[in-house]
Design a protein around this motif. Structure first.
Motif, PDB file in Angstrom:
ATOM      1  N   LYS A 119      43.111  53.174  51.527  1.00 23.54           N
ATOM      2  CA  LYS A 119      43.734  53.984  50.472  1.00 23.54           C
ATOM      3  C   LYS A 119      42.793  54.116  49.274  1.00 23.54           C
ATOM      4  O   LYS A 119      42.629  55.218  48.724  1.00 23.54           O
ATOM      5  N   VAL A 120      42.161  53.014  48.866  1.00 25.48           N
ATOM      6  CA  VAL A 120      41.243  53.072  47.725  1.00 25.48           C
ATOM      7  C   VAL A 120      40.036  53.944  48.068  1.00 25.48           C
ATOM      8  O   VAL A 120      39.594  54.749  47.241  1.00 25.48           O
ATOM      9  N   ILE A 121      39.514  53.813  49.268  1.00 22.59           N
ATOM     10  CA  ILE A 121      38.385  54.658  49.680  1.00 22.59           C
ATOM     11  C   ILE A 121      38.792  56.129  49.620  1.00 22.59           C
ATOM     12  O   ILE A 121      38.048  56.970  49.106  1.00 22.59           O
ATOM     13  N   GLU A 122      39.956  56.428  50.130  1.00 27.60           N
ATOM     14  CA  GLU A 122      40.459  57.807  50.103  1.00 27.60           C
ATOM     15  C   GLU A 122      40.575  58.323  48.658  1.00 27.60           C
ATOM     16  O   GLU A 122      40.144  59.440  48.354  1.00 27.60           O
ATOM     17  N   LEU A 123      41.136  57.505  47.784  1.00 32.14           N
ATOM     18  CA  LEU A 123      41.349  57.931  46.394  1.00 32.14           C
ATOM     19  C   LEU A 123      40.058  58.064  45.596  1.00 32.14           C
ATOM     20  O   LEU A 123      40.011  58.790  44.598  1.00 32.14           O
ATOM     21  N   THR A 124      39.021  57.341  46.012  1.00 34.92           N
ATOM     22  CA  THR A 124      37.770  57.379  45.247  1.00 34.92           C
ATOM     23  C   THR A 124      36.684  58.205  45.930  1.00 34.92           C
ATOM     24  O   THR A 124      35.550  58.229  45.461  1.00 34.92           O
ATOM     25  N   SER A 125      37.012  58.885  47.000  1.00 36.92           N
ATOM     26  CA  SER A 125      36.009  59.664  47.726  1.00 36.92           C
ATOM     27  C   SER A 125      35.597  60.940  47.002  1.00 36.92           C
ATOM     28  O   SER A 125      34.500  61.438  47.205  1.00 36.92           O
TER      29      SER A 125
END
Length: 168
Positions: A119-125
């Motif tokens: 989720k964090v990777i998705e939000l910070t991509s």
């Protein structure tokens, strides 16, 4: 002892040493990174523009090395148990507790840490919009820190149990 008994003892000793070597090497490869991840995490927090890269790199290391090797720990551990007395050894307190902590740690990884990391990777991509990064990121990062601390404590507890082997 007969020649056959001596040969069997030498084979058992060699197999035990092999399983022990693989088990210890696996523990270093699988769990050593957990001791350094907080340092990398703090460095990443100091340079947030690199945060997504760090998270993607951590996930790649986790998927390619840590998790596969961590899962082999069960195999080499069972082989060590079989080699040193058989399945009745699972009744020993230190071994039962170690196995329980190991299973709990894997549950934390697969049920909590990995979905949060994704989720964090998705939000910070993507670059943040005009209003800044999504508001939920700090809470998700805090959760990842908590999971990391729990996994680190689990590793230390298992090592302590394996070294001191407390009995009832």
């Amino acid at each position: 002892m007969t020649e056959t008994a001596v040969d069997r003892l030498a084979t058992l000793t060699a197999m035990y040493q092999l399983w022990l070597f693989l088990h210890v090497l696996g523990a270093i490869a699988a769990f050593g990174y957990g001791f350094y991840a907080p340092i990398f995490g703090r460095a990443s927090a100091a340079e947030p523009q690199h945060g997504n890269w760090y998270l993607r790199a951590a996930k790649r290391v986790s998927s390619g090395v840590i998790l596969p090797v961590a899962l082999t720990m069960c195999v080499t551990g069972v082989l060590l148990v079989v080699e040193t007395g058989g399945f009745r050894r699972f009744e020993e307190l230190w071994l039962a507790l170690s196995l329980l902590i190991y299973v709990a740690a894997l549950a934390i990884v697969f049920l909590l840490q990995r979905p949060t990391l994704n989720k964090v990777i998705e939000l910070t991509s993507a670059p943040p919009g005009p209003s800044g990064p999504p508001a939920e990121i700090p809470a998700l990062l805090r959760r990842l820190q908590i999971y990391g601390v729990l996994l680190l404590l689990a590793t230390v507890a298992i090592v302590a149990l394996m070294v001191w082997k407390p009995q009832l």
